[in-house]
Design an enzyme around this catalytic site. Structure first.
Site, short mmCIF file in Angstrom:
data_model
loop_
_atom_site.label_atom_id
_atom_site.label_comp_id
_atom_site.label_asym_id
_atom_site.label_seq_id
_atom_site.Cartn_x
_atom_site.Cartn_y
_atom_site.Cartn_z
N ASN A 140 0.83 -1.20 0.00
CA ASN A 140 0.00 0.00 0.00
C ASN A 140 0.86 1.26 0.00
O ASN A 140 1.80 1.38 0.80
CB ASN A 140 -0.90 0.03 1.23
CG ASN A 140 -1.81 -1.17 1.31
OD1 ASN A 140 -2.34 -1.62 0.31
ND2 ASN A 140 -2.01 -1.69 2.51
N GLU A 197 -3.37 0.28 -3.66
CA GLU A 197 -3.11 -1.05 -3.11
C GLU A 197 -2.73 -1.99 -4.24
O GLU A 197 -3.46 -2.10 -5.22
CB GLU A 197 -4.36 -1.61 -2.43
CG GLU A 197 -4.89 -0.79 -1.27
CD GLU A 197 -6.18 -1.40 -0.73
OE1 GLU A 197 -6.11 -2.13 0.27
OE2 GLU A 197 -7.24 -1.16 -1.34
#
Length: 313
Positions: A213, A260
């Site tokens: 992330n 992500e």
């Protein structure tokens, strides 16, 4: 022409002599797209005997004048400098753009920055380049000033395609509309978001799809949704994967947009390290799912679609 990592200069301190006296390309260079590369190429071609430098501004002037605007940057300074280095720049002068510089008249800018600070011996810019207080300096002014100082000037016409001149605005629009491949055609390479991998809530790992992330931060936010991507890893290798740009509506929402990324056929620890995620193909818009099982099934479908898209790319 050098293709090594350029030296980056970010203040008004006097420069060493080997960082002065070059041919200098002028512009914001956000994205370092094909039009920007034409300016750099013209600067080098005019004086191949001189080191090539780029003069740009940090922050981008628009960030200074309109700080309330949503993030719009295609490249932050490290990525911009890397792209400029790949285009042949030995030096990147990222001049601090502040109230003093914004108030500097065009003639003062030329004398203080181009002549005394950089010692420029040749200049290159696009045909629409403007500078100085209220953009008071145009190509005509710059041409007269350069001639008076015995400095060469290359004015480069826009690079065009069937849709018109290549520009940072067109790149941004392509990304916001969900067409990263169109952006790549204008840039000459895939658009890439660099960031440091942070610790999330590890939900992806629990679902069987661990993710790296990064926050979008000051980067332009492209169309929210799922993308087939390639990823530049810290060791210089590249992995393939699937990414989601969004604020995780199924999980209650994030205050900031995150990127992500699940990397295919790869395992390791990336926390605290920088990665570059290159958007290849937009697969679907962001969506809200009815629970974690539905989300897990959607991720599996997205991964399959991303693998197929990357084989075609």
């Amino acid at each position: 022409m050098t293709t090594r990592a350029p030296r980056i200069w970010t203040d008004h301190a006097p420069l060493p002599e080997d960082a002065r006296g070059g041919t200098v390309a002028l512009g914001n260079f956000d994205g370092v797209h094909l039009g920007h590369r034409a300016v750099l190429g013209a600067a080098h071609a005019a004086r191949p005997d001189l080191p090539l430098a780029a003069l740009t501004f940090e922050p981008h002037p628009r960030e200074h004048f309109r700080p309330q605007d949503p993030p719009f940057r295609l490249t932050l300074l490290p990525a911009k400098a890397a792209a400029l280095g790949e285009a042949g720049c030995a030096h990147v002068h990222a001049l601090p753009f502040d109230a003093d510089l914004a108030a500097m008249e065009a003639d003062a800018f030329c004398e203080a920055v181009l002549h005394r600070h950089l010692g420029a011996r040749h200049l290159a810019c696009g045909a629409d380049f403007a500078f100085g207080h209220r953009r008071g300096g145009d190509i005509g002014f710059l041409s007269r000033w350069a001639e008076s100082r015995g400095i060469g000037l290359s004015v480069v016409p826009p690079v065009t395609d069937a849709a018109g001149p290549v520009s940072s605005t067109r790149v941004r629009r392509a990304l916001q509309d969900g067409y990263p491949e169109r952006a790549a055609a204008l840039l000459g390479r895939p658009w890439e978001v660099w960031g440091e991998v942070f610790h999330g809530d590890r939900l992806g790992r629990e679902l069987g799809w661990p993710t790296a992330n990064i926050w979008m931060g000051r980067h332009l936010e492209p169309a929210r949704g799922v993308y087939a991507v390639t990823v530049a890893l810290p060791d210089g290798s590249e992995a393939k994967g699937v990414s989601n740009v969004g604020r995780r509506p199924t999980l209650g929402g994030d205050p900031e947009t995150r990127l992500e990324t699940h990397l295919f056929d790869w395992s390791g620890d990336l926390y605290g390290q920088g990665i570059g995620v290159r958007l290849v193909r937009f697969l679907r818009p962001d969506a809200t799912f009815d629970g974690l099982e539905a989300l897990k099934a959607a991720i599996a479908g997205d991964a399959e679609a991303a693998r197929a898209a990357l084989l075609e790319a």
